[in-house]
Scaffold this motif. Sequence first.
Motif: not given
Length: 440
Positions: A173-189, A221-229
């Motif tokens: 849905d439009d109210d979902v915040i899509r969050v991508a985690l990027i970084g070099r290897p082994n930074v803890g994503k 979390r706290d009523g906000q929807k997220y998707v972690l990528i």
Amino acid sequence: MARPVIAIVGRPNVGKSTIFNRVIGDRLAIVEDKPGVTRDRLYGTGEWNGKPFSIIDTGGIEIDGEDEILKSVRMQAELAIEEADVIIFMVDAKTGLTHADDEVAQLLFRSRKPVVVAVNKVDNEHRMDEVYEFYGLGFGQPVPVSGSHGLGLGDLLDAATDLLPELEDDGYDDDVIRVALIGRPNVGKSSLVNALLGEDRVIVSNVAGTTRDAIDTPFQRDGQKYVLIDTAGMRKRGKVYETTEKYSVMRAMKAIERADVVLVLINGEEGIIEQDKHIAGYAHEAGKASIFVVNKWDVVDKDDKTMKQFMTKVRDHFLFMQYAPIVFLSALTKSRLHKLLPVVNYVSEQHALRIQTHLLNDVVSDAVAINPPPSDKGKRLRINYVTQVSTKPPTIVCFVNDPELMHFSYERYLENKIRAAFQFDGTPVRIYTRRKSEED
């Protein structure tokens, strides 16, 4: 939404990179040309006739090469073919159809992907006769082009983009915040994903490159929807020979395209390296809201000045992303973890912020009054009016008397004044300059 992918393939020295740079260079010249952005030219994005796409340049395919690097290039090209929606098969009019071209053609037939044959180095009409033999490859009508002169590029992009699939909605849905985690290897994503979820949902390992694909994890979390990528770590191109890692970078690029907010993870223990700038540049050029997340802060020897000193280093290294906030935390101990999602929410709002036209014009008018544009050969830039044409990222068009008079330094001055008035924290701001028409 992930952009469809075009891959440029062919044997060595047929001009693949020249065509690639033409496509990407045109786009960057229009969208943004600011100092300090580190770009990896192997991947890029473009748009043609309203169709956005990602484009991959590949090394020359040598089917019979036994050298280890040649094998690696061939495997990476095969992965690009697997990832692609449409393939541009580059051949050379000067050399003519070769056995190597036939071998590449067999590889492409097996892929069952749509293929457009681009016959390069057709620099004049006398070379047109040399195009016809490439019908024999079996992919339909070849497109004559000249990478060095830019001829035929529009016809090539017409043919390639006509075969692209439509953008697919990811189903959120439009109210979902899509969050991508990027970084070099082994930074803890993956560790950060698990910390945010409060459970082990992603494999965590100290071995660099454990995560091989982008993984979607919805939560609330706290009523906000997220998707972690979560994405595989991106390693420096010159050191990447393992094919799964090359594939992972392509997946990470798609994850960035789908995201609203990108978390650029930095290893607080190791500090900032050049590759961190490459990785952050992907998010910046994609126009995404971004946050620097300094992870592993628990193992850093620190005093009351350490955090401020590290923030200064981040600002010095990432001059092109001064807008991005910095969050220090430890995914392992969950120290300061509670600070992250409120910042995600905030930059997501800023990324989607729309300013009323009259307010925007007031700010720009005041900026021009304080610091008028410099003259160039007796001509002076005149800004007639400005308007915001889109969000995500906020995109502003300045209608002027002559776009050539807009110097990048004055454009940056206007951006700074706009940011001072409306914040736009955490998001790039795109500024285009167009000539005011008689009808305006």
